[in-house]
Scaffold this motif. Structure first.
Motif, short mmCIF file in Angstrom:
data_model
loop_
_atom_site.label_atom_id
_atom_site.label_comp_id
_atom_site.label_asym_id
_atom_site.label_seq_id
_atom_site.Cartn_x
_atom_site.Cartn_y
_atom_site.Cartn_z
N UNK A 173 8.68 -15.64 3.68
CA UNK A 173 7.22 -15.82 3.77
C UNK A 173 6.51 -14.47 3.74
N UNK A 174 7.12 -13.45 4.32
CA UNK A 174 6.52 -12.11 4.29
C UNK A 174 6.53 -11.57 2.86
N UNK A 175 7.59 -11.82 2.13
CA UNK A 175 7.65 -11.40 0.72
C UNK A 175 6.52 -12.07 -0.06
N UNK A 176 6.34 -13.35 0.14
CA UNK A 176 5.25 -14.07 -0.55
C UNK A 176 3.88 -13.51 -0.15
N UNK A 177 3.73 -13.19 1.13
CA UNK A 177 2.48 -12.60 1.62
C UNK A 177 2.23 -11.26 0.93
N UNK A 195 0.63 -5.91 -2.61
CA UNK A 195 1.49 -4.77 -2.28
C UNK A 195 2.80 -4.86 -3.06
N UNK A 196 3.24 -6.06 -3.28
CA UNK A 196 4.42 -6.31 -4.10
C UNK A 196 3.94 -7.03 -5.36
N UNK A 197 4.26 -6.50 -6.54
CA UNK A 197 3.74 -7.13 -7.76
C UNK A 197 4.33 -8.54 -7.95
N UNK A 234 12.38 -4.05 -7.39
CA UNK A 234 11.73 -4.83 -6.34
C UNK A 234 12.41 -4.58 -4.99
N UNK A 235 13.73 -4.45 -5.00
CA UNK A 235 14.46 -4.16 -3.77
C UNK A 235 14.02 -2.80 -3.21
N UNK A 236 13.93 -1.80 -4.08
CA UNK A 236 13.51 -0.46 -3.64
C UNK A 236 12.07 -0.49 -3.11
N UNK A 237 11.18 -1.16 -3.83
CA UNK A 237 9.77 -1.21 -3.43
C UNK A 237 9.63 -1.94 -2.10
N UNK A 283 -0.58 0.30 8.00
CA UNK A 283 -1.20 -0.96 7.59
C UNK A 283 -1.00 -1.13 6.08
N UNK A 284 -1.29 -2.34 5.59
CA UNK A 284 -1.03 -2.63 4.18
C UNK A 284 -1.84 -1.77 3.23
N UNK A 285 -3.06 -1.44 3.61
CA UNK A 285 -3.87 -0.58 2.73
C UNK A 285 -3.22 0.80 2.58
N UNK A 286 -2.73 1.34 3.69
CA UNK A 286 -2.04 2.64 3.63
C UNK A 286 -0.76 2.53 2.81
N UNK A 287 -0.03 1.44 3.00
CA UNK A 287 1.20 1.24 2.24
C UNK A 287 0.89 1.19 0.74
N UNK A 288 -0.18 0.48 0.39
CA UNK A 288 -0.56 0.38 -1.02
C UNK A 288 -0.91 1.76 -1.59
N UNK A 289 -1.63 2.55 -0.81
CA UNK A 289 -1.99 3.91 -1.25
C UNK A 289 -0.74 4.76 -1.41
N UNK A 290 0.18 4.67 -0.45
CA UNK A 290 1.42 5.45 -0.52
C UNK A 290 2.27 5.02 -1.71
N UNK A 291 2.30 3.73 -1.99
CA UNK A 291 3.03 3.25 -3.17
C UNK A 291 2.41 3.81 -4.46
N UNK A 292 1.09 3.82 -4.52
CA UNK A 292 0.41 4.36 -5.71
C UNK A 292 0.73 5.85 -5.86
#
Length: 131
Positions: free
Chosen positions: A15-19, A25-27, A43-46, A59-68
């Motif tokens: 459920x967290x993966x789907x979220x 955050x996950x494409x 996907x495993x690495x991400x 938080x998710x916003x920070x995670x998204x920025x770090x991923x970018x």
């Protein structure tokens, strides 16, 4: 691999993966003809990156920025450092609040004479608003 395999490999609940997919955050994964999600090593690495960052309290916003930022290996890491510093500052604030809480609870327990409720220091302390 399918979502259950991804979940087992990364330790992240389905459920967290789907979220994470819904939040961007996950494409969105590729789909099989039957509509089942299909994931690969990227996907495993991400997801591993996301899990580690979340475990550290980002938080998710920070995670998204770090991923970018991760996708721009030649860019300055000043933004990543700023985000990490902000998280460190927040952790230090929380630690300070918890230490204050620990001291107050310790004081309450120490001052309790374990007599009757009418004279209970714990009840008295909880009835008195913090200033």
């Amino acid at each position: 691999m399918q979502i259950g395999d991804l979940s087992r490999e990364t330790g992240v609940n389905i459920e967290t993966i789907r979220y994470y997919e819904r939040s961007g955050v996950l494409p969105p994964p590729a789909r099989q003809d039957n509509g089942r999600r299909v994931y690969d090593a990227a996907d495993v690495r991400r997801l591993g990156f996301i899990r580690h960052a979340r475990d550290l309290g980002f938080d998710l916003q920070s995670v998204q920025t770090l991923l970018a930022l991760q996708e721009q290996p030649q860019a300055s890491c000043a933004d990543a450092s700023r985000i990490a510093q902000a998280q460190l500052d927040e952790v230090e604030r929380r630690i300070s609040r918890l230490q204050n809480l620990q001291l107050e609870l310790s004081r309450m327990v120490t001052e309790c004479r374990k007599g009757v409720v009418a004279e209970c220091r714990v009840i008295e302390a909880l009835s008195t608003p913090l200033s």
